[in-house]
Write a protein that holds these residues in place. Structure first.
Motif, PDB file in Angstrom:
ATOM      1  N   LYS A   1       0.834  -1.207   0.000  1.00 42.73           N
ATOM      2  CA  LYS A   1       0.000   0.000   0.000  1.00 42.73           C
ATOM      3  C   LYS A   1       0.867   1.254   0.000  1.00 42.73           C
ATOM      4  CE  LYS A   1      -3.447   2.680   2.470  1.00 42.73           C
ATOM      5  NZ  LYS A   1      -4.496   2.712   3.497  1.00 42.73           N
ATOM      6  N   ASP A   2       0.564   2.151  -0.917  1.00 37.51           N
ATOM      7  CA  ASP A   2       1.203   3.460  -0.997  1.00 37.51           C
ATOM      8  C   ASP A   2       0.136   4.499  -0.675  1.00 37.51           C
ATOM      9  OD1 ASP A   2       2.474   5.813  -1.573  1.00 37.51           O
ATOM     10  OD2 ASP A   2       2.978   5.325  -3.644  1.00 37.51           O
ATOM     11  N   ALA A   3       0.220   5.089   0.507  1.00 31.96           N
ATOM     12  CA  ALA A   3      -0.758   6.093   0.927  1.00 31.96           C
ATOM     13  C   ALA A   3      -0.367   7.498   0.503  1.00 31.96           C
ATOM     14  CB  ALA A   3      -0.952   6.037   2.441  1.00 31.96           C
ATOM     15  N   GLY A   4       0.629   7.620  -0.377  1.00 29.22           N
ATOM     16  CA  GLY A   4       1.067   8.942  -0.809  1.00 29.22           C
ATOM     17  C   GLY A   4       1.690   9.698   0.346  1.00 29.22           C
ATOM     18  N   ASP A   5       1.355  10.973   0.466  1.00 34.05           N
ATOM     19  CA  ASP A   5       1.897  11.804   1.529  1.00 34.05           C
ATOM     20  C   ASP A   5       0.978  11.886   2.737  1.00 34.05           C
ATOM     21  OD1 ASP A   5       4.310  12.491   0.299  1.00 34.05           O
ATOM     22  OD2 ASP A   5       3.352  14.048  -0.895  1.00 34.05           O
ATOM     23  N   ASP A   6      -0.007  10.985   2.809  1.00 31.95           N
ATOM     24  CA  ASP A   6      -0.905  10.962   3.955  1.00 31.95           C
ATOM     25  C   ASP A   6      -0.247  10.192   5.105  1.00 31.95           C
ATOM     26  OD1 ASP A   6      -3.790  11.656   4.689  1.00 31.95           O
ATOM     27  OD2 ASP A   6      -3.639   9.585   5.360  1.00 31.95           O
ATOM     28  N   PRO A   7      -0.367  10.673   6.346  1.00 31.82           N
ATOM     29  CA  PRO A   7       0.227   9.961   7.489  1.00 31.82           C
ATOM     30  C   PRO A   7      -0.649   8.783   7.898  1.00 31.82           C
ATOM     31  CG  PRO A   7      -0.883  11.929   8.255  1.00 31.82           C
ATOM     32  CD  PRO A   7      -0.985  11.944   6.745  1.00 31.82           C
ATOM     33  N   ASP A   8      -0.732   7.789   7.058  1.00 28.76           N
ATOM     34  CA  ASP A   8      -1.619   6.638   7.232  1.00 28.76           C
ATOM     35  C   ASP A   8      -0.820   5.507   7.877  1.00 28.76           C
ATOM     36  OD1 ASP A   8      -3.108   4.263   6.751  1.00 28.76           O
ATOM     37  OD2 ASP A   8      -4.136   5.222   5.090  1.00 28.76           O
ATOM     38  N   VAL A   9      -1.366   4.917   8.965  1.00 30.75           N
ATOM     39  CA  VAL A   9      -0.619   3.860   9.656  1.00 30.75           C
ATOM     40  C   VAL A   9      -0.463   2.613   8.786  1.00 30.75           C
ATOM     41  CG1 VAL A   9      -1.264   4.609  11.964  1.00 30.75           C
ATOM     42  CG2 VAL A   9      -2.701   2.938  10.781  1.00 30.75           C
ATOM     43  N   THR A  10      -1.288   2.478   7.756  1.00 33.58           N
ATOM     44  CA  THR A  10      -1.179   1.307   6.886  1.00 33.58           C
ATOM     45  C   THR A  10      -0.269   1.543   5.687  1.00 33.58           C
ATOM     46  OG1 THR A  10      -3.179   1.932   5.671  1.00 33.58           O
ATOM     47  CG2 THR A  10      -3.454   0.462   7.544  1.00 33.58           C
ATOM     48  N   HIS A  11       0.340   2.722   5.591  1.00 37.81           N
ATOM     49  CA  HIS A  11       1.279   2.977   4.493  1.00 37.81           C
ATOM     50  C   HIS A  11       2.428   1.979   4.570  1.00 37.81           C
ATOM     51  CE1 HIS A  11       3.723   5.147   1.587  1.00 37.81           C
ATOM     52  NE2 HIS A  11       4.722   5.127   2.442  1.00 37.81           N
ATOM     53  N   GLY A  12       2.712   1.317   3.462  1.00 43.14           N
ATOM     54  CA  GLY A  12       3.787   0.333   3.426  1.00 43.14           C
ATOM     55  C   GLY A  12       3.359  -1.075   3.796  1.00 43.14           C
ATOM     56  N   ALA A  13       2.107  -1.250   4.240  1.00 46.02           N
ATOM     57  CA  ALA A  13       1.625  -2.592   4.562  1.00 46.02           C
ATOM     58  C   ALA A  13       1.354  -3.366   3.272  1.00 46.02           C
ATOM     59  CB  ALA A  13       0.349  -2.520   5.396  1.00 46.02           C
ATOM     60  N   GLU A  14       1.520  -4.680   3.339  1.00 46.59           N
ATOM     61  CA  GLU A  14       1.223  -5.514   2.179  1.00 46.59           C
ATOM     62  C   GLU A  14      -0.210  -6.021   2.288  1.00 46.59           C
ATOM     63  OE1 GLU A  14       3.839  -8.470  -0.358  1.00 46.59           O
ATOM     64  OE2 GLU A  14       3.182  -9.442   1.493  1.00 46.59           O
ATOM     65  N   ILE A  15      -0.991  -5.781   1.246  1.00 44.24           N
ATOM     66  CA  ILE A  15      -2.384  -6.213   1.180  1.00 44.24           C
ATOM     67  C   ILE A  15      -2.453  -7.406   0.233  1.00 44.24           C
ATOM     68  CG2 ILE A  15      -4.770  -5.467   0.879  1.00 44.24           C
ATOM     69  CD1 ILE A  15      -3.094  -3.703   2.813  1.00 44.24           C
ATOM     70  N   ARG A  16      -2.879  -8.559   0.755  1.00 45.60           N
ATOM     71  CA  ARG A  16      -2.925  -9.771  -0.055  1.00 45.60           C
ATOM     72  C   ARG A  16      -4.358 -10.234  -0.269  1.00 45.60           C
ATOM     73  NH1 ARG A  16       1.801 -13.623   2.676  1.00 45.60           N
ATOM     74  NH2 ARG A  16       3.570 -12.210   2.291  1.00 45.60           N
ATOM     75  N   ALA A  17      -4.594 -10.838  -1.426  1.00 48.72           N
ATOM     76  CA  ALA A  17      -5.887 -11.451  -1.719  1.00 48.72           C
ATOM     77  C   ALA A  17      -5.649 -12.850  -2.274  1.00 48.72           C
ATOM     78  CB  ALA A  17      -6.673 -10.615  -2.710  1.00 48.72           C
ATOM     79  N   ARG A  18      -6.297 -13.845  -1.661  1.00 48.76           N
ATOM     80  CA  ARG A  18      -6.239 -15.230  -2.155  1.00 48.76           C
ATOM     81  C   ARG A  18      -7.620 -15.582  -2.702  1.00 48.76           C
ATOM     82  NH1 ARG A  18      -3.893 -20.753   0.495  1.00 48.76           N
ATOM     83  NH2 ARG A  18      -2.096 -19.356   0.676  1.00 48.76           N
ATOM     84  N   VAL A  19      -7.654 -16.173  -3.886  1.00 46.93           N
ATOM     85  CA  VAL A  19      -8.920 -16.537  -4.510  1.00 46.93           C
ATOM     86  C   VAL A  19      -8.964 -18.034  -4.775  1.00 46.93           C
ATOM     87  CG1 VAL A  19      -9.224 -14.261  -5.569  1.00 46.93           C
ATOM     88  CG2 VAL A  19      -8.032 -16.048  -6.839  1.00 46.93           C
ATOM     89  N   CYS A  20     -10.164 -18.600  -4.620  1.00 47.87           N
ATOM     90  CA  CYS A  20     -10.411 -19.997  -4.962  1.00 47.87           C
ATOM     91  C   CYS A  20     -11.896 -20.135  -5.256  1.00 47.87           C
ATOM     92  CB  CYS A  20      -9.991 -20.937  -3.828  1.00 47.87           C
ATOM     93  SG  CYS A  20     -10.879 -20.677  -2.283  1.00 47.87           S
ATOM     94  N   ALA A  21     -12.304 -21.271  -5.788  1.00 47.99           N
ATOM     95  CA  ALA A  21     -13.709 -21.487  -6.114  1.00 47.99           C
ATOM     96  C   ALA A  21     -14.536 -21.548  -4.831  1.00 47.99           C
ATOM     97  CB  ALA A  21     -13.870 -22.773  -6.924  1.00 47.99           C
ATOM     98  N   SER A  22     -15.783 -21.020  -4.906  1.00 46.33           N
ATOM     99  CA  SER A  22     -16.690 -21.049  -3.756  1.00 46.33           C
ATOM    100  C   SER A  22     -17.945 -21.835  -4.110  1.00 46.33           C
ATOM    101  CB  SER A  22     -17.078 -19.627  -3.344  1.00 46.33           C
ATOM    102  OG  SER A  22     -18.024 -19.094  -4.264  1.00 46.33           O
ATOM    103  N   GLY A  23     -18.796 -21.995  -3.103  1.00 47.26           N
ATOM    104  CA  GLY A  23     -20.025 -22.736  -3.320  1.00 47.26           C
ATOM    105  C   GLY A  23     -21.101 -21.951  -4.041  1.00 47.26           C
ATOM    106  N   GLY A  24     -20.931 -20.678  -4.212  1.00 45.45           N
ATOM    107  CA  GLY A  24     -21.939 -19.874  -4.899  1.00 45.45           C
ATOM    108  C   GLY A  24     -21.738 -18.394  -4.666  1.00 45.45           C
ATOM    109  N   GLY A  25     -21.602 -17.639  -5.741  1.00 45.90           N
ATOM    110  CA  GLY A  25     -21.401 -16.206  -5.642  1.00 45.90           C
ATOM    111  C   GLY A  25     -20.025 -15.858  -5.123  1.00 45.90           C
ATOM    112  N   VAL A  26     -19.868 -14.591  -4.713  1.00 43.76           N
ATOM    113  CA  VAL A  26     -18.597 -14.118  -4.157  1.00 43.76           C
ATOM    114  C   VAL A  26     -18.710 -14.123  -2.645  1.00 43.76           C
ATOM    115  CG1 VAL A  26     -16.940 -12.228  -4.048  1.00 43.76           C
ATOM    116  CG2 VAL A  26     -18.142 -12.706  -6.188  1.00 43.76           C
ATOM    117  N   GLN A  27     -17.788 -14.778  -1.997  1.00 39.86           N
ATOM    118  CA  GLN A  27     -17.757 -14.840  -0.542  1.00 39.86           C
ATOM    119  C   GLN A  27     -16.443 -14.243  -0.047  1.00 39.86           C
ATOM    120  OE1 GLN A  27     -18.427 -18.899   0.678  1.00 39.86           O
ATOM    121  NE2 GLN A  27     -20.186 -19.153  -0.677  1.00 39.86           N
TER     122      GLN A  27
END
Length: 357
Positions: free
Chosen positions: A79-105
């Motif tokens: 995450k790049d929060a630009g010049d905002d003093p955001d505590v999550t700036h520099g944190a890594e945001i991950r998403a794992r995807v796999c098949a589900s039983g129906g729709g988006v979960q």
């Protein structure tokens, strides 16, 4: 005297540098989701991935992490929060995807919190992934499934390594979000030093307190005044609203979403600004009017004070008048609501200088 038109070809060296904007956790999670879907559905991981944000911006993100196994794929973005003093700036945001039983979960991975209190936009027991980021990720699933001939039944697990530790620096524990951070954002864009995120947090704090049946809440300008007010009234943590400088943001929201009782607490300097009618108490946006204080207390020397605390030392009645005038400011802003109101004014050490109710 003649004036010269600035030469547009030359930089204005006196102008402050433009602040760089950044991207929300929701935008990063959406981009990571798209990259992971590309791998899951046969296109492979890209080096960079582009998404469309709610207002039409199309930022591009570099991948910081990839992994894949039988029936799943995962991507990460710093995450790049630009010049905002955001505590999550520099944190890594991950998403794992796999098949589900129906729709988006949606699932909360490591470092993403789970909602445990009512009053937030997401229901109790749900991962703390806000509605707009969910919509953005769902849109990626729908668009890519249609393009690649896939069934849009996908489970998305968002994780943020070290998110549980970072969350301790946020409002999440008080709002009842346990175990990590929230995936936030309504536009996908972080605008530097924006007041909007803080005020939105104040509003969510009010919502959670009301949903939990809390009838008395307190807005304080800082940690010391919060400690004093909480002890004074015996209030639980979820009743304490981190108002900071945004008195107007808190009081205006309570006018539309009232509780039975409101306490405003703060140091003498910020309360003096509230007393003179300021609703944003930051030093760059409001200043103590010492001439006004001198006139109110009838001590001419107060006009020469350097700080509000020095004014109190010159004339102790200053603190009482500040409390009364701050009460009048907030009462006027609450208009015809029946909210009971009290003001607590403290010094730097946390001693109560004055109260009004």
């Amino acid at each position: 005297m003649s004036s010269q038109t600035p030469d547009p070809a030359k930089p204005d060296l006196t102008a402050p540098p433009a602040l760089r904007r950044g991207w929300t956790t929701g935008a990063c999670a959406t981009a990571a989701t798209r990259a992971a879907l590309m791998a899951l559905w046969g296109e492979g991981f890209p080096e960079r991935v582009r998404i469309t944000l709610p207002r039409g911006e199309r930022p591009e993100f570099a991948l910081s992490y990839t992994a894949q196994g039988a029936g799943w794929a995962e991507a990460g973005i710093i995450k790049d929060a630009g010049d905002d003093p955001d505590v999550t700036h520099g944190a890594e945001i991950r998403a794992r995807v796999c098949a589900s039983g129906g729709g988006v979960q949606f699932r909360a991975g490591a470092g993403v919190g789970t909602v445990t209190k009512a009053g937030l936009p997401i229901g109790v027991g749900e991962p703390a992934i806000n509605p707009v980021p969910r919509e953005m990720m769902c849109a990626q699933v729908t668009e890519m499934a249609a393009r690649l001939g896939q069934v849009p039944d996908v489970e998305i697990t968002v994780s943020i390594p070290q998110g549980a530790e970072i969350a301790l620096k946020t409002w999440n524990p008080r709002l009842g979000i346990k175990g990590g951070l929230s995936v936030l954002g309504t536009t996908g864009v972080v605008r530097p030093f924006s007041c909007a995120a803080w005020i939105a947090s104040i509003h969510r704090g009010v919502d959670v307190a009301r949903a939990g049946g809390q009838t008395h809440v307190a807005g304080c300008t800082g940690a010391t005044s919060e400690r004093v007010v909480q002890a004074l009234h015996g209030l639980p943590d979820h009743a304490m609203l981190d108002m900071g400088d945004f008195a107007g943001g808190l009081v205006k929201y309570l006018r539309k979403h009232p509780v039975a009782r409101l306490t405003i607490g703060g140091g003498i300097g910020k309360m003096a600004k509230l007393a003179q009618g300021a609703l944003d108490l930051h030093s760059r946006r409001s200043q103590v009017d010492f001439a006004r204080l001198a006139a109110r207390v009838g001590v001419a020397g107060v006009a020469q004070a350097n700080t509000a605390l020095e004014a109190v030392q010159m004339a102790p009645d200053v603190a009482d008048l500040v409390a009364l005038d701050a009460l009048a400011t907030v009462r006027a802003l609450l208009r015809d609501t029946e909210i009971a109101l009290d003001i607590v004014v403290i010094d730097r050490a946390g001693a109560i200088l004055a109260r009004a109710q």
